[in-house]
Design an enzyme around this catalytic site. Structure first.
Site, PDB file in Angstrom:
ATOM      1  N   ASP A 117      39.016  65.909  57.424  1.00 18.22           N
ATOM      2  CA  ASP A 117      38.355  64.611  57.568  1.00 18.22           C
ATOM      3  C   ASP A 117      37.746  64.629  58.960  1.00 18.22           C
ATOM      4  O   ASP A 117      38.461  64.575  59.957  1.00 18.22           O
ATOM      5  CB  ASP A 117      39.375  63.474  57.435  1.00 18.22           C
ATOM      6  CG  ASP A 117      38.741  62.088  57.539  1.00 18.22           C
ATOM      7  OD1 ASP A 117      37.655  61.973  58.137  1.00 18.22           O
ATOM      8  OD2 ASP A 117      39.339  61.121  57.041  1.00 18.22           O
ATOM      9  N   HIS A 118      36.407  64.747  59.033  1.00 18.15           N
ATOM     10  CA  HIS A 118      35.795  65.004  60.337  1.00 18.15           C
ATOM     11  C   HIS A 118      36.048  63.883  61.341  1.00 18.15           C
ATOM     12  O   HIS A 118      35.962  64.109  62.550  1.00 18.15           O
ATOM     13  CB  HIS A 118      34.298  65.285  60.182  1.00 18.15           C
ATOM     14  CG  HIS A 118      33.474  64.087  59.833  1.00 18.15           C
ATOM     15  ND1 HIS A 118      33.288  63.663  58.535  1.00 18.15           N
ATOM     16  CD2 HIS A 118      32.783  63.215  60.610  1.00 18.15           C
ATOM     17  CE1 HIS A 118      32.523  62.596  58.528  1.00 18.15           C
ATOM     18  NE2 HIS A 118      32.190  62.293  59.765  1.00 18.15           N
ATOM     19  N   GLU A 174      26.985  51.843  60.165  1.00 17.57           N
ATOM     20  CA  GLU A 174      25.867  52.774  60.212  1.00 17.57           C
ATOM     21  C   GLU A 174      24.566  51.997  60.103  1.00 17.57           C
ATOM     22  O   GLU A 174      24.453  51.066  59.291  1.00 17.57           O
ATOM     23  CB  GLU A 174      25.960  53.784  59.069  1.00 17.57           C
ATOM     24  CG  GLU A 174      27.183  54.679  59.144  1.00 17.57           C
ATOM     25  CD  GLU A 174      27.204  55.698  58.024  1.00 17.57           C
ATOM     26  OE1 GLU A 174      27.668  55.356  56.924  1.00 17.57           O
ATOM     27  OE2 GLU A 174      26.739  56.834  58.252  1.00 17.57           O
ATOM     28  N   HIS A 212      38.499  57.880  56.032  1.00 20.03           N
ATOM     29  CA  HIS A 212      38.266  57.702  57.468  1.00 20.03           C
ATOM     30  C   HIS A 212      39.021  56.503  58.039  1.00 20.03           C
ATOM     31  O   HIS A 212      39.755  56.625  59.028  1.00 20.03           O
ATOM     32  CB  HIS A 212      36.770  57.511  57.748  1.00 20.03           C
ATOM     33  CG  HIS A 212      35.913  58.635  57.279  1.00 20.03           C
ATOM     34  ND1 HIS A 212      36.341  59.939  57.256  1.00 20.03           N
ATOM     35  CD2 HIS A 212      34.632  58.658  56.811  1.00 20.03           C
ATOM     36  CE1 HIS A 212      35.360  60.714  56.798  1.00 20.03           C
ATOM     37  NE2 HIS A 212      34.329  59.953  56.522  1.00 20.03           N
TER      38      HIS A 212
END
Length: 478
Positions: A178-179, A217, A241
């Protein structure tokens, strides 16, 4: 001094966008730093009939988009790259892959270590893992399987996928990436907690009024309309996230900085999630879908490519998450994520109540602890660079200072090579978060939403504000 690592990377989906946009640039940074140098090789596999030379050209081209380095060092780096055309269902192709990996292991003295990276569609994860095992690709050193999200699309599919993978790899060798867990903002949280006794003491229901997590975003879905129609922001952002961010903030302080201890605490936290009834979903979660803006300069979601004209997929959600635990009972965790919001922002706002004054934290000056990643580089705490923080109850040790922040994938690849699973998601955690998310998804799928319901460039539908106002609270970032 940087310790060089040795391994053969086998990247399934090596011709794809993820590999070229994220993985190869991250490996190049590690190459320039000396973390990877002489004893590694990368095998890219995909269906396309590429040659080694053409594959290397694509790698260099992708690097030029991100770096100003001399092309010579890029070509030098690319000499470690090899390509094999591959059908994930063909056993013979895995045998050829095994032979190539063994040859490169001898050529680069790579320590018989393997990293199998799944940069492919999730439906192939189980098939590839089973073939790696059955066709004998595993080497004498370590064998680590890296899986990109999404890990399933609900609890049942996640269980099936995990069952297939677990037949081939033990849990300790599976790295669910999970970046967000590689981002400096998230990795700063354990340091903040470990080195600030007052802050850690204040992290509970006695002193915290509420905690807010916002992942906003400014862009729309861009060219990912097809994917988003199968995911939506609830699955794409909240299930992984946002839940992992909450895990970093809210789990009990570990007795030791070991992956197993840290994940044990996070598993216990997620096991205490208060799963919502259908009526509670209606009350505690809202959803939205973006329209065009007032000047009609941006497309509405339903006008995007590969999106249904009557799509019921949400591009925004806000909700109140609660835990049935002694530490957090009664404390709302307000979460929010959406496309086409006024700005890109990743924030954690911890709002303290007046009792925090008992700890010597003055509520008139420190009402909210804000941890925010800005400008792509800095982590701010209440607007101050955390590495130079002089605040009276938030300080970090000198060893946390670095000359330049690492990119998320770069940090996570370092962890994979080191065998450090702290910043990866374990199955027990996923099982609990999927159970929670499924209750919301199932309720929404049984209803018809009145979409679109917020303009591009706004903070989402009005119901997101009302969600907090009902409790006498408000969003800190507004």
């Amino acid at each position: 001094m940087v310790k060089e690592r040795a391994a053969i990377f086998i990247i399934f989906g090596g011709s794809g966008d993820l590999a070229h946009r994220k993985l190869y640039p991250s490996l190049f940074r590690l190459y320039k730093s000396g973390f990877l140098k002489d004893h590694f090789a990368v095998i890219g596999t995909a269906r396309r009939p590429w040659s080694d030379d053409y594959f290397r050209e694509t790698v260099v081209t992708s690097l030029k988009e991100s770096f100003d380095d001399d092309e010579a060092i890029m070509k030098e780096f690319a000499q470690h790259f090899f390509y094999q055309s591959h059908d994930v269902n063909d056993s013979e192709h895995y045998i050829a892959l095994k032979n190539l990996a063994a040859k490169l292991d001898d050529q680069f003295d790579a320590g018989h270590n393997r990293v199998y990276y799944m940069a492919i569609a999730p439906r192939f994860f189980g098939t590839v893992a089973e073939h790696i095992n059955s066709e004998g690709l595993k080497a004498e050193g370590y064998n680590r399987l890296v899986i990109e999200k999404p890990f399933g699309r609900d609890l049942d599919s996640a269980c099936e996928l995990n069952g297939n993978i677990s037949k081939a790899f033990p849990e300790d060798d599976i790295y669910r990436i999970d970046h967000y867990l590689g981002k400096e903002m998230i990795q700063a949280i354990p340091n903040i907690r470990a080195h600030n006794d007052k802050f850690e003491e204040a992290l509970n229901s006695k002193y915290v009024s509420n905690i807010q997590v916002t992942l906003a975003e400014a862009l729309g879905v861009e060219d990912r309309g097809g994917y988003y129609e199968t995911a939506g922001v609830l699955r794409d952002m909240v299930q992984n996230h946002i839940m992992q961010i909450i895990g970093a903030v809210a789990s009990d302080e570990p007795e030791a900085t070991e992956a197993k201890v840290i994940h044990k605490n996070r598993t216990e936290l997620f096991n205490s999630l208060k799963v919502l009834t259908p009526e509670e979903v209606d009350k505690d979660f809202v959803r939205g879908q973006y329209d065009t803006d007032e000047l009609a300069e941006n497309k509405a979601y339903r006008q995007e490519d590969n999106v249904a004209e009557d799509s019921q997929i949400e591009t925004f959600t806000a909700g109140k998450i609660q835990f049935n635990s002694e530490r957090w009972s009664g404390v709302p965790f307000y979460v929010r994520s959406g496309k086409r919001m006024p700005a890109k922002s990743s924030r954690i706002d911890i709002v303290f109540n007046e009792k925090v004054e008992e700890l010597g934290i003055r509520p008139n000056t420190v009402v909210t602890l804000l941890i925010e990643k800005v400008d792509g580089h800095k982590v701010l705490i209440n607007g101050i660079d955390y590495k130079d923080s002089k605040q009276d109850f938030i300080k970090l040790p000198d060893e946390t200072k670095t000359d330049k922040a690492r990119e998320a994938y770069e940090s996570l690849i370092i962890d994979i090579l080191a065998g450090n699973r702290i910043h990866f998601t374990l199955w027990d955690e996923l099982r609990s978060t999927w159970k929670y998310i499924d209750a919301i998804r199932q309720r929404w799928d049984s209803q018809t939403a009145d979409f679109p319901n917020y303009l591009s460039g706004t903070m989402g539908p009005d119901s997101a504000e009302m969600l907090l106002e009902r409790d006498g609270n408000s969003w800190i970032w507004d």
